[in-house]
Design a protein around this motif. Structure first.
Motif, PDB file in Angstrom:
ATOM      1  N   TYR A  47      25.022  26.353  37.539  1.00 33.55           N
ATOM      2  CA  TYR A  47      25.917  27.194  36.732  1.00 33.55           C
ATOM      3  C   TYR A  47      25.667  28.677  37.019  1.00 33.55           C
ATOM      4  O   TYR A  47      26.612  29.446  37.255  1.00 33.55           O
ATOM      5  CB  TYR A  47      25.724  26.902  35.243  1.00 33.55           C
ATOM      6  CG  TYR A  47      26.510  27.833  34.361  1.00 33.55           C
ATOM      7  CD1 TYR A  47      27.853  27.577  34.089  1.00 33.55           C
ATOM      8  CD2 TYR A  47      25.929  28.964  33.806  1.00 33.55           C
ATOM      9  CE1 TYR A  47      28.598  28.434  33.285  1.00 33.55           C
ATOM     10  CE2 TYR A  47      26.657  29.830  33.011  1.00 33.55           C
ATOM     11  CZ  TYR A  47      27.987  29.560  32.759  1.00 33.55           C
ATOM     12  OH  TYR A  47      28.716  30.424  31.978  1.00 33.55           O
ATOM     13  N   ASP A  48      24.401  29.076  36.996  1.00 35.98           N
ATOM     14  CA  ASP A  48      24.066  30.486  37.250  1.00 35.98           C
ATOM     15  C   ASP A  48      24.523  30.928  38.628  1.00 35.98           C
ATOM     16  O   ASP A  48      25.047  32.033  38.802  1.00 35.98           O
ATOM     17  CB  ASP A  48      22.553  30.711  37.097  1.00 35.98           C
ATOM     18  CG  ASP A  48      22.086  30.572  35.647  1.00 35.98           C
ATOM     19  OD1 ASP A  48      22.930  30.669  34.723  1.00 35.98           O
ATOM     20  OD2 ASP A  48      20.879  30.355  35.445  1.00 35.98           O
ATOM     21  N   TYR A  49      24.336  30.066  39.624  1.00 36.45           N
ATOM     22  CA  TYR A  49      24.747  30.422  40.982  1.00 36.45           C
ATOM     23  C   TYR A  49      26.267  30.553  41.071  1.00 36.45           C
ATOM     24  O   TYR A  49      26.781  31.507  41.654  1.00 36.45           O
ATOM     25  CB  TYR A  49      24.244  29.383  41.999  1.00 36.45           C
ATOM     26  CG  TYR A  49      24.705  29.703  43.394  1.00 36.45           C
ATOM     27  CD1 TYR A  49      24.109  30.725  44.124  1.00 36.45           C
ATOM     28  CD2 TYR A  49      25.773  29.027  43.968  1.00 36.45           C
ATOM     29  CE1 TYR A  49      24.551  31.051  45.406  1.00 36.45           C
ATOM     30  CE2 TYR A  49      26.219  29.341  45.242  1.00 36.45           C
ATOM     31  CZ  TYR A  49      25.608  30.356  45.950  1.00 36.45           C
ATOM     32  OH  TYR A  49      26.056  30.685  47.199  1.00 36.45           O
ATOM     33  N   LYS A  51      28.345  31.224  38.740  1.00 38.86           N
ATOM     34  CA  LYS A  51      28.783  32.397  37.979  1.00 38.86           C
ATOM     35  C   LYS A  51      28.591  33.667  38.814  1.00 38.86           C
ATOM     36  O   LYS A  51      29.472  34.517  38.879  1.00 38.86           O
ATOM     37  CB  LYS A  51      28.006  32.488  36.669  1.00 38.86           C
ATOM     38  CG  LYS A  51      28.515  33.543  35.722  1.00 38.86           C
ATOM     39  CD  LYS A  51      27.802  33.436  34.388  1.00 38.86           C
ATOM     40  CE  LYS A  51      28.348  34.489  33.444  1.00 38.86           C
ATOM     41  NZ  LYS A  51      27.656  34.432  32.148  1.00 38.86           N
ATOM     42  N   ALA A  52      27.446  33.778  39.461  1.00 31.42           N
ATOM     43  CA  ALA A  52      27.160  34.965  40.281  1.00 31.42           C
ATOM     44  C   ALA A  52      28.032  35.007  41.535  1.00 31.42           C
ATOM     45  O   ALA A  52      28.501  36.075  41.939  1.00 31.42           O
ATOM     46  CB  ALA A  52      25.683  34.991  40.668  1.00 31.42           C
ATOM     47  N   ALA A  53      28.267  33.838  42.147  1.00 27.94           N
ATOM     48  CA  ALA A  53      29.017  33.784  43.402  1.00 27.94           C
ATOM     49  C   ALA A  53      30.525  33.747  43.173  1.00 27.94           C
ATOM     50  O   ALA A  53      31.284  33.900  44.119  1.00 27.94           O
ATOM     51  CB  ALA A  53      28.592  32.553  44.203  1.00 27.94           C
ATOM     52  N   GLN A  54      30.946  33.511  41.944  1.00 24.15           N
ATOM     53  CA  GLN A  54      32.361  33.380  41.589  1.00 24.15           C
ATOM     54  C   GLN A  54      33.029  32.258  42.386  1.00 24.15           C
ATOM     55  O   GLN A  54      34.145  32.411  42.869  1.00 24.15           O
ATOM     56  CB  GLN A  54      33.102  34.707  41.764  1.00 24.15           C
ATOM     57  CG  GLN A  54      32.575  35.780  40.841  1.00 24.15           C
ATOM     58  CD  GLN A  54      33.349  37.071  40.950  1.00 24.15           C
ATOM     59  OE1 GLN A  54      34.245  37.202  41.780  1.00 24.15           O
ATOM     60  NE2 GLN A  54      32.998  38.026  40.121  1.00 24.15           N
ATOM     61  N   TYR A  93      34.263  26.182  40.719  1.00 27.14           N
ATOM     62  CA  TYR A  93      34.382  27.420  39.963  1.00 27.14           C
ATOM     63  C   TYR A  93      33.948  27.183  38.522  1.00 27.14           C
ATOM     64  O   TYR A  93      34.116  26.087  37.994  1.00 27.14           O
ATOM     65  CB  TYR A  93      35.838  27.896  39.925  1.00 27.14           C
ATOM     66  CG  TYR A  93      36.442  28.172  41.276  1.00 27.14           C
ATOM     67  CD1 TYR A  93      36.230  29.396  41.907  1.00 27.14           C
ATOM     68  CD2 TYR A  93      37.234  27.221  41.914  1.00 27.14           C
ATOM     69  CE1 TYR A  93      36.788  29.649  43.149  1.00 27.14           C
ATOM     70  CE2 TYR A  93      37.804  27.471  43.151  1.00 27.14           C
ATOM     71  CZ  TYR A  93      37.573  28.681  43.761  1.00 27.14           C
ATOM     72  OH  TYR A  93      38.136  28.937  44.991  1.00 27.14           O
ATOM     73  N   GLY A  97      36.319  31.701  34.611  1.00 25.30           N
ATOM     74  CA  GLY A  97      35.774  32.773  35.451  1.00 25.30           C
ATOM     75  C   GLY A  97      36.801  33.263  36.436  1.00 25.30           C
ATOM     76  O   GLY A  97      37.919  32.767  36.506  1.00 25.30           O
TER      77      GLY A  97
END
Length: 100
Positions: A47-49, A51-54, A93, A97
């Motif tokens: 999830y964190d990845y 979110k950061a990578a879109q 995705y 987001g």
């Protein structure tokens, strides 16, 4: 008087029945207990990845996290079932987001 001849020792058997083999208990490693927190941790990392990578493809997530394909797919499947992640074509995705 002649001393009796000693009996020849039996040859060691590679595949002897368990009762004939000696197994040292200290030579066998203890199995590690399963960690119930492992799955949520993997899902959180994915999830964190994302979110950061879109958004990212499966291979990108694996490489970035150093996770196996099975771990990554299981985490993604869990996130999709919870409605947190969406897959479009071959890219994942975060729902709500920025999607490309």
């Amino acid at each position: 008087m002649v001393a009796p001849e000693p009996e020849p020792e039996p040859e060691p058997q590679a595949f002897a029945p368990r009762s004939q083999r000696e197994i040292a208990p200290e030579s066998m490693p203890e199995p590690e207990p399963p960690t119930p927190a492992a799955k949520p941790d993997a899902a959180n990392a994915v999830y964190d990845y994302l979110k950061a990578a879109q958004g990212a493809r499966l291979a990108q997530i694996e490489a970035a996290l150093g996770a196996s394909r099975v771990q990554t797919v299981n985490a993604l499947r869990s996130l999709i079932e919870q409605g947190i992640v969406t897959q479009r074509d071959r890219t994942y995705y975060i729902n709500g987001g920025a999607e490309a």
